[in-house]
Design an enzyme around this catalytic site. Structure first.
Site, PDB file in Angstrom:
ATOM      1  N   SER A 139       0.834  -1.197   0.000  1.00 60.17           N
ATOM      2  CA  SER A 139       0.000   0.000   0.000  1.00 60.17           C
ATOM      3  C   SER A 139       0.879   1.261   0.000  1.00 60.17           C
ATOM      4  O   SER A 139       1.696   1.441  -0.899  1.00 60.17           O
ATOM      5  CB  SER A 139      -0.949  -0.070   1.201  1.00 60.17           C
ATOM      6  OG  SER A 139      -1.944   0.888   1.121  1.00 60.17           O
ATOM      7  N   ASP A 293      -9.968  -3.779  -5.175  1.00 62.60           N
ATOM      8  CA  ASP A 293      -9.079  -2.782  -4.582  1.00 62.60           C
ATOM      9  C   ASP A 293      -9.044  -1.554  -5.487  1.00 62.60           C
ATOM     10  O   ASP A 293      -8.778  -1.680  -6.683  1.00 62.60           O
ATOM     11  CB  ASP A 293      -7.672  -3.398  -4.459  1.00 62.60           C
ATOM     12  CG  ASP A 293      -6.644  -2.440  -3.868  1.00 62.60           C
ATOM     13  OD1 ASP A 293      -7.012  -1.316  -3.477  1.00 62.60           O
ATOM     14  OD2 ASP A 293      -5.462  -2.828  -3.796  1.00 62.60           O
ATOM     15  N   HIS A 323      -8.045  -4.774  -0.672  1.00 64.71           N
ATOM     16  CA  HIS A 323      -6.925  -3.971  -0.201  1.00 64.71           C
ATOM     17  C   HIS A 323      -6.655  -4.221   1.286  1.00 64.71           C
ATOM     18  O   HIS A 323      -7.565  -4.187   2.097  1.00 64.71           O
ATOM     19  CB  HIS A 323      -7.203  -2.482  -0.426  1.00 64.71           C
ATOM     20  CG  HIS A 323      -5.993  -1.644  -0.195  1.00 64.71           C
ATOM     21  ND1 HIS A 323      -5.039  -1.468  -1.168  1.00 64.71           N
ATOM     22  CD2 HIS A 323      -5.549  -0.992   0.899  1.00 64.71           C
ATOM     23  CE1 HIS A 323      -4.067  -0.720  -0.670  1.00 64.71           C
ATOM     24  NE2 HIS A 323      -4.347  -0.425   0.581  1.00 64.71           N
TER      25      HIS A 323
END
Length: 353
Positions: A139, A293, A323
């Protein structure tokens, strides 16, 4: 602006609470690992070293945690880092970079780069092979790993990175209406609004002009055109567009908004915008994307850029992934089989280096 309102209604306490919830439990000793907290160039790091004797120097991994540049800590990612170190028999350095909004861009990036440089200069101390050092992050950490990798690409004074591992990275803030943003706007753990919110907190320390940024009013038409060769739904394979995507007309450009966010065009913040001359020097790459995501397309677009520039890419797509699934590995008793599958793909890639 919205940012001010959020501050008034207790954004600070929201963030403090969020950090508290994500703390992660303190774990006991690990029978297979020697773990120590150190500082690399004044940046706090946690170093994981396998206790077993090794034939020769080991792989080294610099790990940058996710959390929107706002959340996350060494403790939050303790289980993930222990797993990577044990399973791939590597020395892992987890980096505690400074967090937004207290520390704005480029603080996090500078901390990660600084810790990486320090490690690359002192590999012997940790019995790490200079030919096998990898940067890795998920991320926001994937964003930082990509930025650090680009910054080191042309350097001749340090060992060249062996690889970069980008786990559902966020790589651009030009277009929050790519297909994956439209399709997954309301899918946890990262809503479309939150993605823009975090990017603005990292950039400016507040989320002012969030709505304009979501609509795309923050980028001048000529720049939009310039970056279209890299950031465009046209570069995303058709099979990813079957779940309802509509072409959107960009809204009118608002110059005053651009003034506040123009650093979004810096590759250290949005690595997808780096020039080809940088991209083609990047090391072998592993990119993990998740179907559900908003950041899926950032990963797909970067994959194409790397391949177009002759960089070998191993791509793994979690069809049923969302995610944040990797950071939930064995988190407070939660675990998702596909998160474990993703983590094991990372381990297998590391073992191949």
């Amino acid at each position: 602006s919205q940012g001010r309102i959020l501050e008034k209604t207790g954004l600070c306490s929201q963030i403090t609470f969020g950090r508290y919830v994500r703390q992660g439990r303190k774990l006991g000793l690990d029978p297979k690992l020697f773990i120590q907290d150190l500082q690399f160039n004044k940046v706090p790091v946690r170093v994981y070293q396998p206790k077993a004797t090794s034939d020769g120097p080991r792989r080294g991994i610099l790990f940058f945690h996710g959390g929107g540049w706002v959340f996350g800590s060494l403790d939050t990612y303790e289980k993930v880092c222990r797993y990577l170190s044990r399973e791939s028999d590597s020395v892992v350095v987890s980096v505690q970079y400074r967090l937004a909004p207290e520390h704005k861009y480029p603080a996090a990036y500078e901390d990660c780069l600084s810790a990486t440089q320090h490690f690359l200069q002192h590999l012997q101390r940790y019995a790490v092979d200079p030919a096998r050092v990898t940067v890795c992050g998920d991320s926001a950490g994937g964003n930082l790993a990509a930025a650090v990798s680009q910054s080191l690409a042309g350097r001749t004074d340090l060992p060249r990175l062996r690889a970069q591992i980008l786990i559902y990275p966020g790589l651009q803030a030009l277009d929050f209406n790519l297909p994956s943003y439209q399709q997954n706007r309301g899918v946890p753990l990262l809503f479309r609004e939150r993605a823009a919110f975090f990017a603005l907190l990292y950039l400016n320390g507040d989320a002012g002009h969030m709505q304009e940024v979501l609509q795309g009013s923050h980028i001048p038409p000529d720049m939009r055109l310039k970056y279209r060769k890299w950031v465009s739904p046209d570069n995303i394979p058709e099979e990813f567009k079957v779940r309802g995507v509509k072409p959107l007309r960009p809204t009118d450009f608002i110059a005053e908004v651009y003034e506040t966010v123009k650093r979004f065009c810096e590759p250290n913040l949005c690595p997808l915008l780096a020039e080809d001359s940088v991209v083609h020097q990047l090391p072998e790459s592993f990119i993990l994307t998740c179907e559900y995501d908003v950041l899926r397309d950032d990963g797909l677009l970067y994959k194409k850029r790397l391949e177009d520039n002759g960089v070998p890419v191993t791509w793994y797509h979690l069809e049923d992934g969302f995610h944040g699934i990797i950071s939930l590995y064995d988190y407070c008793g939660l675990s998702f089989p596909s998160g474990k599958r993703g983590l094991d793909r990372v381990v297998n890639f590391l073992k191949s280096l």
